[in-house]
Scaffold this motif. Structure first.
Motif, PDB file in Angstrom:
ATOM      1  N   SER A  37       0.804  -1.222   0.000  1.00  0.00           N
ATOM      2  CA  SER A  37       0.000   0.000   0.000  1.00  0.00           C
ATOM      3  C   SER A  37       0.837   1.271   0.000  1.00  0.00           C
ATOM      4  N   ASP A  38       1.964   1.261   0.653  1.00  0.00           N
ATOM      5  CA  ASP A  38       2.796   2.466   0.708  1.00  0.00           C
ATOM      6  C   ASP A  38       3.872   2.479  -0.383  1.00  0.00           C
ATOM      7  N   LYS A  39       3.757   1.596  -1.359  1.00  0.00           N
ATOM      8  CA  LYS A  39       4.762   1.473  -2.424  1.00  0.00           C
ATOM      9  C   LYS A  39       4.251   1.953  -3.782  1.00  0.00           C
ATOM     10  N   GLY A  40       3.066   2.555  -3.829  1.00  0.00           N
ATOM     11  CA  GLY A  40       2.525   3.031  -5.096  1.00  0.00           C
ATOM     12  C   GLY A  40       1.883   1.950  -5.949  1.00  0.00           C
ATOM     13  N   ILE A  41       1.474   0.864  -5.303  1.00  0.00           N
ATOM     14  CA  ILE A  41       0.800  -0.224  -6.009  1.00  0.00           C
ATOM     15  C   ILE A  41      -0.689  -0.127  -5.710  1.00  0.00           C
ATOM     16  N   GLN A  42      -1.484  -0.093  -6.774  1.00  0.00           N
ATOM     17  CA  GLN A  42      -2.934   0.006  -6.650  1.00  0.00           C
ATOM     18  C   GLN A  42      -3.532  -1.385  -6.806  1.00  0.00           C
ATOM     19  N   LEU A  43      -4.410  -1.770  -5.885  1.00  0.00           N
ATOM     20  CA  LEU A  43      -5.132  -3.036  -5.975  1.00  0.00           C
ATOM     21  C   LEU A  43      -6.607  -2.726  -6.200  1.00  0.00           C
ATOM     22  N   VAL A  44      -7.157  -3.261  -7.268  1.00  0.00           N
ATOM     23  CA  VAL A  44      -8.566  -3.036  -7.582  1.00  0.00           C
ATOM     24  C   VAL A  44      -9.192  -4.338  -8.052  1.00  0.00           C
ATOM     25  N   THR A  45     -10.496  -4.414  -7.919  1.00  0.00           N
ATOM     26  CA  THR A  45     -11.251  -5.547  -8.420  1.00  0.00           C
ATOM     27  C   THR A  45     -12.119  -5.046  -9.568  1.00  0.00           C
ATOM     28  N   ILE A  46     -12.041  -5.744 -10.700  1.00  0.00           N
ATOM     29  CA  ILE A  46     -12.820  -5.342 -11.865  1.00  0.00           C
ATOM     30  C   ILE A  46     -13.642  -6.527 -12.372  1.00  0.00           C
ATOM     31  N   SER A  47     -14.648  -6.214 -13.163  1.00  0.00           N
ATOM     32  CA  SER A  47     -15.523  -7.262 -13.682  1.00  0.00           C
ATOM     33  C   SER A  47     -14.946  -7.963 -14.909  1.00  0.00           C
ATOM     34  N   ARG A  48     -14.331  -7.180 -15.812  1.00  0.00           N
ATOM     35  CA  ARG A  48     -13.729  -7.776 -17.000  1.00  0.00           C
ATOM     36  C   ARG A  48     -12.663  -6.855 -17.567  1.00  0.00           C
ATOM     37  N   PRO A  49     -11.541  -7.424 -17.949  1.00  0.00           N
ATOM     38  CA  PRO A  49     -10.413  -6.620 -18.429  1.00  0.00           C
ATOM     39  C   PRO A  49     -10.738  -5.762 -19.654  1.00  0.00           C
ATOM     40  N   THR A  50     -11.567  -6.247 -20.554  1.00  0.00           N
ATOM     41  CA  THR A  50     -11.863  -5.490 -21.766  1.00  0.00           C
ATOM     42  C   THR A  50     -12.565  -4.171 -21.477  1.00  0.00           C
ATOM     43  N   ALA A  51     -13.179  -4.058 -20.321  1.00  0.00           N
ATOM     44  CA  ALA A  51     -13.882  -2.826 -19.955  1.00  0.00           C
ATOM     45  C   ALA A  51     -12.967  -1.806 -19.289  1.00  0.00           C
ATOM     46  N   PHE A  52     -11.751  -2.189 -18.975  1.00  0.00           N
ATOM     47  CA  PHE A  52     -10.841  -1.314 -18.240  1.00  0.00           C
ATOM     48  C   PHE A  52      -9.495  -1.233 -18.955  1.00  0.00           C
ATOM     49  N   GLY A  53      -9.480  -0.550 -20.073  1.00  0.00           N
ATOM     50  CA  GLY A  53      -8.278  -0.414 -20.881  1.00  0.00           C
ATOM     51  C   GLY A  53      -7.167   0.360 -20.210  1.00  0.00           C
ATOM     52  N   GLU A  54      -7.492   1.160 -19.201  1.00  0.00           N
ATOM     53  CA  GLU A  54      -6.463   1.948 -18.522  1.00  0.00           C
ATOM     54  C   GLU A  54      -5.449   1.092 -17.773  1.00  0.00           C
ATOM     55  N   TYR A  55      -5.773  -0.189 -17.541  1.00  0.00           N
ATOM     56  CA  TYR A  55      -4.837  -1.079 -16.851  1.00  0.00           C
ATOM     57  C   TYR A  55      -3.996  -1.919 -17.817  1.00  0.00           C
ATOM     58  N   ALA A  56      -4.307  -1.881 -19.097  1.00  0.00           N
ATOM     59  CA  ALA A  56      -3.621  -2.697 -20.105  1.00  0.00           C
ATOM     60  C   ALA A  56      -2.175  -2.240 -20.275  1.00  0.00           C
ATOM     61  N   PRO A  57      -1.311  -3.133 -20.718  1.00  0.00           N
ATOM     62  CA  PRO A  57      -1.556  -4.545 -21.010  1.00  0.00           C
ATOM     63  C   PRO A  57      -1.623  -5.381 -19.723  1.00  0.00           C
ATOM     64  N   TYR A  58      -2.411  -6.424 -19.787  1.00  0.00           N
ATOM     65  CA  TYR A  58      -2.606  -7.315 -18.650  1.00  0.00           C
ATOM     66  C   TYR A  58      -1.634  -8.492 -18.718  1.00  0.00           C
ATOM     67  N   THR A  59      -1.063  -8.847 -17.590  1.00  0.00           N
ATOM     68  CA  THR A  59      -0.307 -10.079 -17.449  1.00  0.00           C
ATOM     69  C   THR A  59      -1.090 -10.943 -16.472  1.00  0.00           C
ATOM     70  N   PHE A  60      -1.635 -12.050 -16.958  1.00  0.00           N
ATOM     71  CA  PHE A  60      -2.506 -12.884 -16.138  1.00  0.00           C
ATOM     72  C   PHE A  60      -1.702 -13.954 -15.404  1.00  0.00           C
ATOM     73  N   ALA A  61      -1.869 -13.984 -14.092  1.00  0.00           N
ATOM     74  CA  ALA A  61      -1.249 -15.029 -13.282  1.00  0.00           C
ATOM     75  C   ALA A  61      -2.062 -16.312 -13.440  1.00  0.00           C
ATOM     76  N   LYS A  62      -1.384 -17.432 -13.439  1.00  0.00           N
ATOM     77  CA  LYS A  62      -2.055 -18.717 -13.591  1.00  0.00           C
ATOM     78  C   LYS A  62      -2.619 -19.247 -12.279  1.00  0.00           C
ATOM     79  N   SER A  63      -2.121 -18.706 -11.153  1.00  0.00           N
ATOM     80  CA  SER A  63      -2.567 -19.190  -9.848  1.00  0.00           C
ATOM     81  C   SER A  63      -2.446 -18.065  -8.823  1.00  0.00           C
ATOM     82  N   GLU A  64      -3.095 -18.256  -7.708  1.00  0.00           N
ATOM     83  CA  GLU A  64      -3.007 -17.268  -6.629  1.00  0.00           C
ATOM     84  C   GLU A  64      -1.586 -17.149  -6.073  1.00  0.00           C
TER      85      GLU A  64
END
Length: 75
Positions: A37-64
């Protein structure tokens, strides 16, 4: 279904984890927020990546665990 996004506010792109809404997601987000939180990293929850182009490009993790490692290495 939703996506948890971790974005460095000073760079392009983000890491994304496909997940489910619920208590586990809340706990995961709190855990990661405590790490970055104090390192300039934003955590957000979104419904679908295609609706939020401001975060692109996406790198999808395969697991938690992979997502946690990626986010931890952002700092």
């Amino acid at each position: 279904m939703c996506y948890l996004i971790a974005k460095d506010v000073n760079s392009h792109g983000c890491y994304a984890l496909k997940t489910q809404l619920g208590n586990h997601l809340v706990e995961l987000k709190h855990y990661l927020d405590d790490l970055v939180s104090d390192k300039g990293i934003q955590l957000v929850t979104i419904s679908r990546p295609t609706a939020f182009g401001e975060y692109a490009p996406y790198t999808f993790a395969k697991s938690e665990p992979e997502f946690i490692e990626l986010v931890s290495n952002m700092v």
